[in-house]
Scaffold this motif. Structure first.
Motif, PDB file in Angstrom:
ATOM      1  N   SER A 193     -55.102  61.189   1.820  1.00  0.00           N
ATOM      2  CA  SER A 193     -56.445  61.099   2.406  1.00  0.00           C
ATOM      3  C   SER A 193     -57.015  59.708   2.139  1.00  0.00           C
ATOM      4  CB  SER A 193     -57.361  62.141   1.758  1.00  0.00           C
ATOM      5  OG  SER A 193     -57.791  61.684   0.500  1.00  0.00           O
ATOM      6  N   CYS A 194     -58.230  59.481   2.649  1.00  0.00           N
ATOM      7  CA  CYS A 194     -58.873  58.186   2.423  1.00  0.00           C
ATOM      8  C   CYS A 194     -59.216  57.977   0.952  1.00  0.00           C
ATOM      9  CB  CYS A 194     -60.126  58.061   3.295  1.00  0.00           C
ATOM     10  SG  CYS A 194     -61.353  59.352   2.986  1.00  0.00           S
ATOM     11  N   LEU A 195     -59.137  59.043   0.137  1.00  0.00           N
ATOM     12  CA  LEU A 195     -59.462  58.910  -1.283  1.00  0.00           C
ATOM     13  C   LEU A 195     -58.219  58.914  -2.163  1.00  0.00           C
ATOM     14  CD1 LEU A 195     -62.576  61.279  -1.571  1.00  0.00           C
ATOM     15  CD2 LEU A 195     -62.511  58.833  -1.114  1.00  0.00           C
ATOM     16  N   GLU A 196     -57.037  58.726  -1.526  1.00  0.00           N
ATOM     17  CA  GLU A 196     -55.780  58.839  -2.262  1.00  0.00           C
ATOM     18  C   GLU A 196     -55.748  57.977  -3.526  1.00  0.00           C
ATOM     19  OE1 GLU A 196     -52.288  58.245   0.094  1.00  0.00           O
ATOM     20  OE2 GLU A 196     -51.036  59.181  -1.456  1.00  0.00           O
ATOM     21  N   TYR A 197     -56.253  56.731  -3.425  1.00  0.00           N
ATOM     22  CA  TYR A 197     -56.174  55.821  -4.583  1.00  0.00           C
ATOM     23  C   TYR A 197     -57.524  55.638  -5.266  1.00  0.00           C
ATOM     24  CZ  TYR A 197     -51.779  54.947  -2.297  1.00  0.00           C
ATOM     25  OH  TYR A 197     -50.555  55.125  -1.721  1.00  0.00           O
ATOM     26  N   SER A 198     -58.443  56.578  -5.028  1.00  0.00           N
ATOM     27  CA  SER A 198     -59.824  56.383  -5.499  1.00  0.00           C
ATOM     28  C   SER A 198     -59.998  56.713  -6.973  1.00  0.00           C
ATOM     29  CB  SER A 198     -60.769  57.254  -4.687  1.00  0.00           C
ATOM     30  OG  SER A 198     -60.517  58.628  -4.975  1.00  0.00           O
ATOM     31  N   GLN A 199     -59.007  57.322  -7.631  1.00  0.00           N
ATOM     32  CA  GLN A 199     -59.139  57.738  -9.038  1.00  0.00           C
ATOM     33  C   GLN A 199     -60.317  58.708  -9.200  1.00  0.00           C
ATOM     34  OE1 GLN A 199     -56.749  56.078 -11.162  1.00  0.00           O
ATOM     35  NE2 GLN A 199     -56.092  55.273  -9.183  1.00  0.00           N
ATOM     36  N   LEU A 200     -60.489  59.565  -8.171  1.00  0.00           N
ATOM     37  CA  LEU A 200     -61.645  60.465  -8.140  1.00  0.00           C
ATOM     38  C   LEU A 200     -61.683  61.387  -9.352  1.00  0.00           C
ATOM     39  CD1 LEU A 200     -64.048  61.188  -6.337  1.00  0.00           C
ATOM     40  CD2 LEU A 200     -62.648  62.963  -5.293  1.00  0.00           C
ATOM     41  N   ASP A 201     -60.506  61.853  -9.791  1.00  0.00           N
ATOM     42  CA  ASP A 201     -60.480  62.773 -10.935  1.00  0.00           C
ATOM     43  C   ASP A 201     -61.081  62.109 -12.170  1.00  0.00           C
ATOM     44  OD1 ASP A 201     -58.373  61.038 -10.702  1.00  0.00           O
ATOM     45  OD2 ASP A 201     -56.940  62.318 -11.758  1.00  0.00           O
ATOM     46  N   GLU A 207     -68.224  61.831 -15.234  1.00  0.00           N
ATOM     47  CA  GLU A 207     -69.486  62.355 -14.705  1.00  0.00           C
ATOM     48  C   GLU A 207     -70.258  61.346 -13.857  1.00  0.00           C
ATOM     49  OE1 GLU A 207     -71.620  64.240 -17.921  1.00  0.00           O
ATOM     50  OE2 GLU A 207     -70.166  65.875 -17.944  1.00  0.00           O
ATOM     51  N   PHE A 208     -69.526  60.492 -13.132  1.00  0.00           N
ATOM     52  CA  PHE A 208     -70.184  59.628 -12.159  1.00  0.00           C
ATOM     53  C   PHE A 208     -70.607  60.509 -10.988  1.00  0.00           C
ATOM     54  CE2 PHE A 208     -67.322  55.888 -13.598  1.00  0.00           C
ATOM     55  CZ  PHE A 208     -68.130  55.720 -14.717  1.00  0.00           C
ATOM     56  N   ASP A 237     -71.932  50.852 -15.845  1.00  0.00           N
ATOM     57  CA  ASP A 237     -73.104  50.052 -15.466  1.00  0.00           C
ATOM     58  C   ASP A 237     -73.488  50.312 -14.014  1.00  0.00           C
ATOM     59  OD1 ASP A 237     -73.174  48.931 -17.911  1.00  0.00           O
ATOM     60  OD2 ASP A 237     -72.329  46.993 -17.327  1.00  0.00           O
ATOM     61  N   TYR A 238     -72.460  50.334 -13.157  1.00  0.00           N
ATOM     62  CA  TYR A 238     -72.737  50.486 -11.734  1.00  0.00           C
ATOM     63  C   TYR A 238     -73.473  51.795 -11.455  1.00  0.00           C
ATOM     64  CZ  TYR A 238     -72.298  50.269  -6.727  1.00  0.00           C
ATOM     65  OH  TYR A 238     -72.598  50.227  -5.386  1.00  0.00           O
ATOM     66  N   PHE A 239     -73.060  52.863 -12.143  1.00  0.00           N
ATOM     67  CA  PHE A 239     -73.673  54.170 -11.867  1.00  0.00           C
ATOM     68  C   PHE A 239     -74.873  54.458 -12.755  1.00  0.00           C
ATOM     69  CE2 PHE A 239     -69.456  54.501 -10.059  1.00  0.00           C
ATOM     70  CZ  PHE A 239     -69.821  54.819  -8.760  1.00  0.00           C
ATOM     71  N   HIS A 240     -75.198  53.531 -13.641  1.00  0.00           N
ATOM     72  CA  HIS A 240     -76.398  53.723 -14.455  1.00  0.00           C
ATOM     73  C   HIS A 240     -77.435  52.646 -14.177  1.00  0.00           C
ATOM     74  CE1 HIS A 240     -73.573  56.130 -17.235  1.00  0.00           C
ATOM     75  NE2 HIS A 240     -74.134  56.915 -16.345  1.00  0.00           N
TER      76      HIS A 240
END
Ligand code: ZN
Length: 500
Positions: A193-201, A207-208, A237-240
Motif C-alpha cells: 500500500s501507499c504506507l508500506e514503508y511508513s513505519q506506521l506500527d 502514540e503519534f 518534536d514534530y508531533f508535539h
C-alpha cells in the motif's frame, strides 16, 4: 474525489465487535454490575433460586454469583480475571453508558489505497446485559501523495479540508474528551500500500496521532530514514508542536539518508539522533564554528547555550564556551546555571557602568557586585529616608514610658521587618517617596528593642496599622499611646493652620 465517488468506492468494512470489546477490556477501567434475582426484592423474577446476576464491562460476559457474596467484594471478574469496580445493576430507561471512545479502523482499498474510518463507539447497560453501538464520524482516504477527509453530519457526508484526528467531547459544553484508540492493523493491509514503508506500527507504538502521522509521511517519505536512523526525539518534536524547528533542523525533502542533514559530517551524524530539533540547530552551528567537539560535552553545551540571553562580550563564542567551561569545572555546576549567573553578571556591569567582563572567579565577582549594587540602591533611598526623618521631626513624642519616631534608614526598616517578622520592609520605597510614613514605637527604658511598627497616612494623619511581633494587633497599652499620639498630631497641625 467527490463525495459520491467516495461513497461508491468505499469498501463496506465495519468494526469488529470482538475487537471493540477487547479494547474496552484492555484500555478502560472495568466495571462489574450485579443485581439480585429470585428474591423478595424481585417478585416477578422467573429464576427459581436466589442468586446474583452479574455482567462485566471488561469482557462483556454475563454470569451468576452466590447470593451470599457481598457486592463490595466483587472486585475481580471471575470470567476474565480483570480488576473491576463493583456497581449495583439498576434499570435505567435508555440504558446506562458504561464506556465510550473513538475508534479508528484502518483498511485497504483498491491498488495502493488506504482508508481510515473513525467511529463513535459506546457500550450501554440495558436490562438484558451489555450492548455495543457505533456511529460513523469521519472517513479518510489516502493514496501516494493524496489525503482526503469527509465528516458525517446533519446533511450526510461532507468533505473537510484540514486532515486531522477527530475529537469527541463528553458533552457540548465540556472540555473533557472520550479517549481514542486505533484498531489493530495487519501486515497484509499495509503490504504493497501507499504506507508500506511508513513505519506506521512504530508511530502507533510511540502514540503519534495516526492521521497526522500518515499525512506527514505521505508528504515527506524521508520520514522513513528518520526512523531507520533512530531520530526519535526529532519525530516527537514534530508531533508535539515544534514543526518549525523540525523543518529547520532537517531537510524533509531528502531523497537519501545523507541528504537529511545537509552539511553535517560523519561525527555529527553519530550525535544527531539523540537530539531534539532545536538542539540539532545549535549543535550543528556551534560544531561547524569550531566551538565544540562532536562528543557528550559538546551536546551538553549545545543544550545549555540557548538559555544565555545576553550579548557575548566581543561576540566571541569560543571564548564564552572556554570561560563557562572553566567556571563550571571550578564549582562543579551545570553549564545552564553558570550561564545564568554570567548573564546576571554582565547585566550588573552594565548597570554599574563598568567591571570585569571575564572575571577569574565568577562566583566571587557576582557576589561582590551584588553587594555593591545593593549599597548603591540603599544610598539613593537613604537620602530620601533622611529627608523624611527631618520632615517628621515634629511627630517624635515621648509619653507614659514610651516613645515614637520615624524609621531611620533602609537598614533599619529591613531589620525591623526581619526582627518583627512582618512585611514592613516592603514599604521602604513608599516611605522614601512620602506616600506613607513608617514609625517605630519603643519602650523608653528599652529603646533598642523592637516593639511596635506604625504606619501613618500623611495626608489625613490616620494610622493605617499598628502591629507588634509577627503582625499581631497592638497591645492595649500601645493602642492607647497611638490614639493619644494621633490626637496630638492633629492638634499641632490645627494650631499651625490657625497661626499660618
Ligand atoms: Zn470480565
Amino acid at each position: 474525489m467527490t463525495t459520491d465517488e467516495m461513497l461508491a468506492r468505499l469498501p463496506g468494512e465495519q468494526p469488529d465487535f470482538e475487537e471493540l470489546q477487547e479494547i474496552i477490556g484492555r484500555e478502560l477501567q472495568g466495571k462489574l454490575f450485579a443485581r439480585r434475582v429470585g428474591m423478595d426484592e424481585d417478585p416477578f423474577s422467573l429464576s427459581p433460586y436466589p442468586h446474583w446476576e452479574c455482567v462485566c464491562t471488561a469482557c462483556g460476559k454475563k454470569f451468576e454469583a452466590d447470593v451470599k457474596d457481598k457486592l463490595k467484594d466483587m472486585t475481580v471478574c471471575p470470567m476474565c480475571g480483570t480488576k473491576v469496580e463493583p456497581h449495583r445493576w439498576m434499570f435505567r430507561r435508555g440504558g446506562k453508558l458504561t464506556s465510550a471512545f473513538l475508534f479508528y479502523h484502518l483498511f485497504r482499498g483498491a491498488g495502493r489505497e488506504i482508508w481510515v474510518r473513525s467511529w463513535r463507539v459506546s457500550q450501554y447497560l440495558s436490562p438484558d446485559g451489555l450492548e455495543m453501538d457505533y456511529v460513523p464520524m469521519s472517513i479518510y482516504h489516502f493514496d501516494d501523495r493524496t489525503a482526503e477527509k469527509w465528516k458525517f453530519g446533519w446533511q450526510g457526508w461532507k468533505p473537510i479540508k484540514t486532515i486531522h484526528m477527530d475529537s469527541w467531547r463528553v458533552s457540548l459544553y465540556s472540555y473533557e474528551y472520550y479517549p481514542a484508540f486505533v484498531g489493530s492493523i495487519s501486515r497484509e493491509t499495509i503490504q504493497g500500500s501507499c504506507l508500506e514503508y511508513s513505519q506506521l506500527d512504530r508511530a502507533i507504538e510511540y502514540e503519534f496521532p495516526l492521521i497526522e502521522y500518515i499525512g506527514f509521511y505521505l508528504k515527506n517519505p524521508s520520514v522513513e530514514y528518520l526512523w531507520k536512523s533512530h531520530c526519535i526525539p526529532l519525530l516527537e518534536d514534530y508531533f508535539h508542536g515544534s514543526r518549525g524547528d523540525v523543518r529547520r533542523a532537517v531537510n524533509l525533502k531528502a531523497k537519501t539518508f545523507k541528504d537529511l542533514f545537509r552539511g553535517a559530517d560523519k561525527r555529527e551524524m553519530k550525535i544527531i539522533p539523540q537530539l531534539h530539533a532545536r538542539e540539532i540547530i545549535w549543535f550543528h552551528w556551534l560544531y561547524q564554528a569550531g566551538v565544540i567537539r562532536a562528543d557528550q560535552d559538546g551536546v551538553d553545551w549545545a543544550r545549555a547555550r540557548p538559555s544565555f540571553n545576553h550579548d557575548i562580550p566581543d561576540d566571541d563564542e569560543k571564548q564564552l564556551y572556554r570561560y563557562i567551561h572553566r567556571q563550571a569545572e571550578r564549582c562543579g555546576r551545570s553549564y545552564t546555571s553558570v550561564l545564568r549567573d554570567y548573564a546576571d553578571h554582565l547585566r550588573q556591569i552594565e548597570r554599574l557602568g563598568g567591571g570585569e567582563l571575564w572575571p577569574h572567579d565568577l562566583d566571587e565577582a557576582h557576589r561582590r557586585l551584588s553587594d555593591r549594587e545593593r549599597k548603591i540602591q540603599d544610598q539613593g533611598l537613604n537620602g530620601m529616608f533622611r529627608a523624611r526623618r527631618r520632615l517628621w521631626q515634629w511627630a517624635v513624642w515621648r509619653h507614659a514610658g514610651m516613645f515614637i519616631r520615624p524609621i531611620d534608614s533602609v537598614k533599619e526598616i529591613t531589620l525591623e521587618g526581619e526582627r518583627q517578622d512582618n512585611c514592613v520592609a516592603g514599604y521602604a520605597k513608599r516611605h522614601a517617596e512620602g506616600r506613607t510614613v513608617i514609625f517605630v514605637l519603643r519602650r523608653a527604658n528599652d529603646p533598642t528593642k523592637n516593639w511596635h511598627t506604625v504606619e501613618l497616612i500623611p495626608g489625613t494623619l490616620t494610622v493605617r496599622q499598628c502591629r507588634g511581633y509577627k503582625n499581631r494587633e497592638a497591645t492595649p497599652e500601645a493602642q492607647a499611646f497611638v490614639d493619644a499620639w494621633v490626637q496630638r498630631l492633629k492638634n499641632i497641625r490645627d494650631q499651625r493652620r490657625k497661626s499660618a
